[in-house]
Design an enzyme around this catalytic site. Structure first.
Site, PDB file in Angstrom:
ATOM      1  N   ALA A   1       2.800   7.613 -14.231  1.00  0.00           N
ATOM      2  CA  ALA A   1       3.641   6.524 -15.068  1.00  0.00           C
ATOM      3  C   ALA A   1       3.984   5.636 -14.010  1.00  0.00           C
ATOM      4  O   ALA A   1       3.998   4.198 -14.399  1.00  0.00           O
ATOM      5  CB  ALA A   1       5.016   7.321 -15.331  1.00  0.00           C
ATOM      6  N   SER A   2       4.172   5.825 -12.831  1.00  0.00           N
ATOM      7  CA  SER A   2       4.444   4.929 -11.760  1.00  0.00           C
ATOM      8  C   SER A   2       3.148   3.869 -11.556  1.00  0.00           C
ATOM      9  O   SER A   2       3.233   2.724 -11.343  1.00  0.00           O
ATOM     10  CB  SER A   2       4.874   5.484 -10.394  1.00  0.00           C
ATOM     11  OG  SER A   2       3.567   6.058  -9.697  1.00  0.00           O
ATOM     12  N   LYS A   3       1.983   4.422 -11.642  1.00  0.00           N
ATOM     13  CA  LYS A   3       0.604   3.633 -11.494  1.00  0.00           C
ATOM     14  C   LYS A   3       0.499   2.617 -12.712  1.00  0.00           C
ATOM     15  O   LYS A   3      -0.049   1.572 -12.518  1.00  0.00           O
ATOM     16  CB  LYS A   3      -0.586   4.232 -10.982  1.00  0.00           C
ATOM     17  CG  LYS A   3      -0.358   4.982  -9.832  1.00  0.00           C
ATOM     18  CD  LYS A   3      -0.180   3.900  -8.627  1.00  0.00           C
ATOM     19  CE  LYS A   3       0.116   4.540  -7.513  1.00  0.00           C
ATOM     20  NZ  LYS A   3       0.439   3.420  -6.141  1.00  0.00           N
TER      21      LYS A   3
ATOM     22  N   TYR B   1       3.067  10.301 -11.230  1.00  0.00           N
ATOM     23  CA  TYR B   1       2.300   9.487 -10.611  1.00  0.00           C
ATOM     24  C   TYR B   1       1.715   8.628 -11.720  1.00  0.00           C
ATOM     25  O   TYR B   1       1.370   7.219 -11.328  1.00  0.00           O
ATOM     26  CB  TYR B   1       1.094  10.135  -9.829  1.00  0.00           C
ATOM     27  CG  TYR B   1       0.406   9.368  -8.892  1.00  0.00           C
ATOM     28  CD1 TYR B   1       0.853   8.997  -7.712  1.00  0.00           C
ATOM     29  CD2 TYR B   1      -0.994   8.919  -9.380  1.00  0.00           C
ATOM     30  CE1 TYR B   1       0.122   8.134  -6.903  1.00  0.00           C
ATOM     31  CE2 TYR B   1      -1.766   8.382  -8.431  1.00  0.00           C
ATOM     32  CZ  TYR B   1      -1.108   7.803  -7.237  1.00  0.00           C
ATOM     33  OH  TYR B   1      -1.931   7.077  -6.545  1.00  0.00           O
TER      34      TYR B   1
ATOM     35  N   ASN C   1       0.798  -1.289  -0.049  1.00  0.00           N
ATOM     36  CA  ASN C   1      -0.067  -0.010   0.037  1.00  0.00           C
ATOM     37  C   ASN C   1       0.932   1.249  -0.055  1.00  0.00           C
ATOM     38  O   ASN C   1       0.179   2.460  -0.378  1.00  0.00           O
ATOM     39  CB  ASN C   1      -0.965   0.220   1.116  1.00  0.00           C
ATOM     40  CG  ASN C   1      -1.702   1.296   1.335  1.00  0.00           C
ATOM     41  OD1 ASN C   1      -2.484   1.683   0.555  1.00  0.00           O
ATOM     42  ND2 ASN C   1      -1.442   1.940   2.459  1.00  0.00           N
TER      43      ASN C   1
ATOM     44  N   SER D   1      -4.040   2.878  -8.835  1.00  0.00           N
ATOM     45  CA  SER D   1      -4.821   3.972  -8.877  1.00  0.00           C
ATOM     46  C   SER D   1      -5.734   3.975 -10.338  1.00  0.00           C
ATOM     47  O   SER D   1      -5.145   3.441 -11.217  1.00  0.00           O
ATOM     48  CB  SER D   1      -3.956   5.151  -8.921  1.00  0.00           C
ATOM     49  OG  SER D   1      -4.522   6.433  -9.252  1.00  0.00           O
TER      50      SER D   1
END
Length: 245
Positions: free
Chosen positions: A152-154, A150, A86, A137
């Protein structure tokens, strides 16, 4: 209304980022469903408060998930049936204003620490099989202004989770994601003080409301449980219809 108090009975579950927000709700719900919960966070006071608020079986680990000491402790567990990955962060700014430090911070926590945590969890999980829930997300499926890092990471979390699911399927380890829309948490609350931002968000959600931490926890607990025994390599979008537009 809720899950059976024995849904996760006999299972050992690790929840990272358990001190606040979504992680806290997941830890509390898992304990209510009969699991032995190992709640991980950096702030001891948050963990003590979590333990006080639960009548379930919660063990607290005051650890930094990016550190080798935590990963070794996780790897050394005798058994593990579930992991909710998480921990995450965000740096909101136009692409032209993002610094290299911002890029490193988001990638290091949202991708690298998630990967390393899951990898460490495999040692105890391979003994009994289990379920990994990677917190994603709605931004893992769409784009949004100011959120290049964000998103890109998700998107990376979604791809990684699919690959993990395929690779670990024969070891009876399932891997899925939960992809929430905006949830009112200590991290997001300051954003909604901006009327323009609040209007943008509510205009994008057909259901015209934010998700709650319990909404996200419900999806996570389902994926940890045997109710989802044939579910792997997919995502539950808790987004009120944002990505359906």
């Amino acid at each position: 209304m809720g899950f059976s108090k024995e849904l996760l009975k006999g299972k050992s579950i690790v929840v990272t980022g358990a001190g606040k927000g979504i992680g806290r709700a997941c830890a509390l719900m898992a304990a209510e469903c009969g699991a032995h919960v190992i709640a991980v966070a950096r702030t001891k006071s948050d963990l003590l408060s979590l333990k006080d608020d639960s009548s379930g079986d919660i063990e607290i680990w005051c650890e930094d998930v990016t550190q080798d000491a935590f990963l070794q402790r996780l790897k050394n567990l005798g058994q593990l049936h579930g992991l909710i990955n998480n921990v995450g962060t965000n740096r909101v700014a136009k692409m032209t204003e993002q610094l290299d430090d911002d890029l490193d911070a988001v990638v290091d926590l949202n991708i690298k620490s998630l990967y390393r945590c899951a990898k460490a969890a495999l040692a105890p999980m391979q003994k009994s099989g289990g379920s990994i829930v990677n917190m994603s997300s709605q931004m893992g499926f769409v784009g949004s202004p100011g959120r290049t890092l964000y998103c890109a990471s998700k998107h990376g979390v979604e791809g990684l989770s699919k690959a993990m699911a395929v690779e670990l399927a024969t070891e009876n380890i399932r891997v899925n994601t939960v992809a929430p829309t905006f949830v009112l948490t200590p991290m997001t609350e300051p954003m909604f003080a901006n009327p323009e931002f609040k209007k943008f968000v509510f205009d994008m959600i057909p259901m015209q409301k934010l998700a709650t931490t319990e909404d996200v926890a419900n999806a996570s607990i389902f994926l940890l449980s045997d109710l989802s025994a044939m579910v792997t390599g997919t995502s539950i979008k808790v987004d009120g219809g944002w990505t359906a537009r």
